[in-house]
Design an enzyme around this catalytic site. Structure first.
Site, PDB file in Angstrom:
ATOM      1  N   PRO A   2      41.124  42.408  41.096  1.00 23.95           N
ATOM      2  CA  PRO A   2      41.926  41.204  41.126  1.00 23.95           C
ATOM      3  C   PRO A   2      41.509  40.264  42.268  1.00 23.95           C
ATOM      4  CG  PRO A   2      43.281  43.177  41.017  1.00 23.95           C
ATOM      5  CD  PRO A   2      41.893  43.604  41.395  1.00 23.95           C
ATOM      6  N   GLU A   3      41.694  38.954  42.079  1.00 23.49           N
ATOM      7  CA  GLU A   3      41.361  37.968  43.085  1.00 23.49           C
ATOM      8  C   GLU A   3      42.642  37.381  43.661  1.00 23.49           C
ATOM      9  OE1 GLU A   3      38.472  35.347  41.260  1.00 23.49           O
ATOM     10  OE2 GLU A   3      37.206  37.033  40.670  1.00 23.49           O
TER      11      GLU A   3
END
Length: 271
Positions: A2-3
């Site tokens: 995830p970012e």
């Protein structure tokens, strides 16, 4: 993945509900990237004061010390009462008076680390080299351009490094560079002040829209209450190799940069 948008969306999905909770028990399964930093049983009896974010790290403030959580490449958190029995990829759990917080990470690149405070050596090692937060007022045009002028590497790689601006990540770097009309292979130091300002604005725009959409779900991402992100439906270039550009109709191209896929429009991003 995830970012930053996924990590912030995760934080927003449980932070208010866990704040003020007492930790009843804690559990660790298979080892993650780094040791927890104390016997897991010693987390019991502590109180959760709040949840913050720095880059892609979640900082769970306790009445004594704090937990640094990183979701790695495939991690996700769940929070609530009555979670199902632990599965093979569940590796950390806090049982609190407000519900259970559980980390699931199939690839085990994530981390949960306890430190006494943010000045602790390990906390400084993990957080000290992070760049400016892109959605904060500190992300100003002059400072961004000055930092880029010191970097010879391709602008896409500089964005991913995280020491100039933190948390942009692979998906959103490709999208921001498209919005700014900048070729991802261009040396960062060659960006003029006006082009750096366009890129700064594009980064903020893309990340803000991604956060509003709950992040991007390409495979199995969901926030702490099981909600999936929807930004993938707005992507202009990421994951669209060979498809027509939504602006000019040219075929989107994909290249490899630093073992990561980069997507761009050869017409809209000529230089």
């Amino acid at each position: 993945m995830p970012e930053l948008p996924e990590v912030e969306a995760t934080r927003l999905s449980f932070a208010d509900r866990i704040t003020g909770a007492g930790i009843v028990a804690a559990w660790c399964g298979k080892p993650l990237r780094w040791p927890l930093g104390l016997p897991v049983a010693r987390l019991a009896g502590r109180t959760v004061r709040g949840v913050r974010r720095r880059g892609k790290y979640l900082l769970v403030d306790l009445d004594t010390g704090l937990l640094l959580l990183h979701l790695g490449m495939s991690g996700s958190l769940s929070f609530g009462a009555g979670l199902p029995p632990r599965g093979a990829h569940d590796h950390f759990e806090l049982t609190t008076t407000h519900g259970t917080l559980r980390l699931n990470d199939p690839r085990r690149f994530g981390a949960v680390v306890w430190v006494p405070d943010e000045d602790a050596p390990l906390a400084r090692k993990l957080l000290g080299g992070l760049g400016v937060e892109p959605l904060s007022e500190d992300f100003d045009a002059a400072g961004f351009h000055a930092a880029l002028k010191t970097r010879k590497a391709a602008i896409k790689q500089v964005l991913l490094a995280g020491d100039v601006v933190v948390g942009v990540g692979n998906i959103y770097a490709s999208e921001a560079l498209f919005l700014a009309g900048i070729r991802p292979t261009l040396s960062a130091m060659r960006l003029s002040r006006p082009r750096a300002e366009r890129l700064r604005a594009a980064i903020r725009d893309v990340l803000s829209r991604a956060l509003a959409a709950g992040g991007t779900t390409l495979r199995n991402y969901s926030n702490a209450v099981g909600e999936r992100g929807n930004f993938q439906f707005e992507a202009k270039v990421y994951g669209r190799d060979g498809q027509p550009c939504r602006v000019c109709g040219a075929a989107i191209k994909a290249i490899r940069q630093g073992q990561r896929a980069t997507f761009f429009c050869p017409n809209c991003q000529k230089t």
